[in-house]
Design an enzyme around this catalytic site. Sequence first.
Site, mmCIF file in Angstrom:
data_model
loop_
_atom_site.group_PDB
_atom_site.id
_atom_site.type_symbol
_atom_site.label_atom_id
_atom_site.label_comp_id
_atom_site.label_asym_id
_atom_site.label_seq_id
_atom_site.Cartn_x
_atom_site.Cartn_y
_atom_site.Cartn_z
ATOM 1 N N CYS A 430 93.497 32.604 39.166
ATOM 2 C CA CYS A 430 94.280 33.815 38.909
ATOM 3 C C CYS A 430 95.235 34.078 40.069
ATOM 4 C CB CYS A 430 93.363 35.011 38.679
ATOM 5 S SG CYS A 430 92.507 34.938 37.109
ATOM 6 N N GLU A 432 95.085 34.172 43.262
ATOM 7 C CA GLU A 432 94.799 34.782 44.555
ATOM 8 C C GLU A 432 94.952 33.726 45.653
ATOM 9 O OE1 GLU A 432 91.879 36.314 41.459
ATOM 10 O OE2 GLU A 432 92.453 34.356 42.259
#
Length: 495
Positions: A430, A432
């Site tokens: 995702c 990060e």
Amino acid sequence: MTPRVARLRKESFEAQPCISVERAVLVTQFYKIYYGKDSMPVLRALNFNILCLNKTIYIGDEELIVGVRGPFPKAVSTFPELNCHSVQDLEILNSRKMTRYAVSDEDIEIYKKEVIPYWKGRSMRDRVFSHIPPQWRAAYAAGMFTEFMEQRAPGHTTLDGTIYKWGMLDFKAQIAEHLAALDYLDDPVAADKAEELRAMDISCDAAIIFAERHAVLAEKMAAAESDHQRKIELEQIAATCRRVPACAPRNLWEAIQMYWFVHLGTITELNGWDAMSPGRLDQHLYPFYQKGLAEQTLDRQSAKELIGCFWIKVNNQPAPPKVGVTALESGTYNDFTNINIGGLTRDGADGVNDVSYILLEVLDEIHLLQPQANVQISHKTPDRFLKAACRVIRKGYGYPSVFNTDEVIMEQMRTGKTLEDARQGGCSGCIETGCFGKEAYVLTGYLNVPKILELALNDGVDPLTDKKIGPRTGNPVAFKNFDALYNAFDRQLQY
């Protein structure tokens, strides 16, 4: 892509995701007997061991990389110890128009009779919700919050190159050294450390058992195989599974299978919250690729085929579905495995290599939902690689995504990482930013901000259920200007 990869891709694309209750039944049977008899780390490790000993083993036609989470591709396990699906949840998943998970009537009946009765009130989700005030539960039921780790275990973890240097037997030796060095006299948590180390040791054994079972199946299939070439492949699969993950990989095939067994172990033991990723796969695999070329046991096309087979394995593992309001209103098949390509090496050199280009080609040709890929572009990245990535991007797939390696490194150093670790970091599934092999990017959930606006427009009442779930902030008809509306929104937000 080769004809083999094309056929495997077609099978993966056409397979219907479905729910398998096999894991749920095995876990339920285990907990009924063993819960409370060991510490929680050891209990979880023994549970993992039972799964590796008893879950269905699958090797598909023409596969070179083996292993799936469920009993067959696209069969999705459930995790009742975390969040136990209700009969209604399963019926919703079976009837959704988008991202449907097929569930048989027989499996629903098994859940109803065997799984749900035991886990009602015992699952992690039930235990969390039993401590939550009614006002909070009402907000959650209305969809104000979703995905706050009451449905999954922590995920978003990306590996470094450790598993390509040591096998599970090596880890067991290291664990034994740590156990022997524990200071029970002066360390007040020595006993807790011992339980964790025991659990790690059991988990290493479980991973080896899982691979050994694949080796046995491959040998049986080879003995019955009439096609000479496939017989040789099955014998190689068996040899590979006897080598990894017990020992460190020696060639490209073993390296890819090593990662895949570790990945499967992680997502089988517990439902990690997406984004279990291999990190800098091109840098991890490159030494094995070089060795194979030098020894003339590998060529570029066979290396690309192995990577293509791995790519399809990732796509055959849809994300386990949610429960409650999130099963009804949201869903995806994507487990968000993300591969970082390019960037820099640990010593600061350009990280692009021949495997980087192969990964881009595989991404372009196979074009499936998973895995995702990103390119890390630094000031040292050659123009040739950037242009190769752009040729894929302009086709409109949305991948690879592009990240500025130099900015990623600076951001990690700002938070205290060493320069060397920051260079080996990048993006999770995702996206990060983090340091591979050193941390997890644990999320805490999502707040449904448009729902807050909806409450402000309805005086704190949820228009879907006609229940009051927020404070009274006034009839919106009486709002004289935008500031009045925003103040009502802000009061709902603060609440």
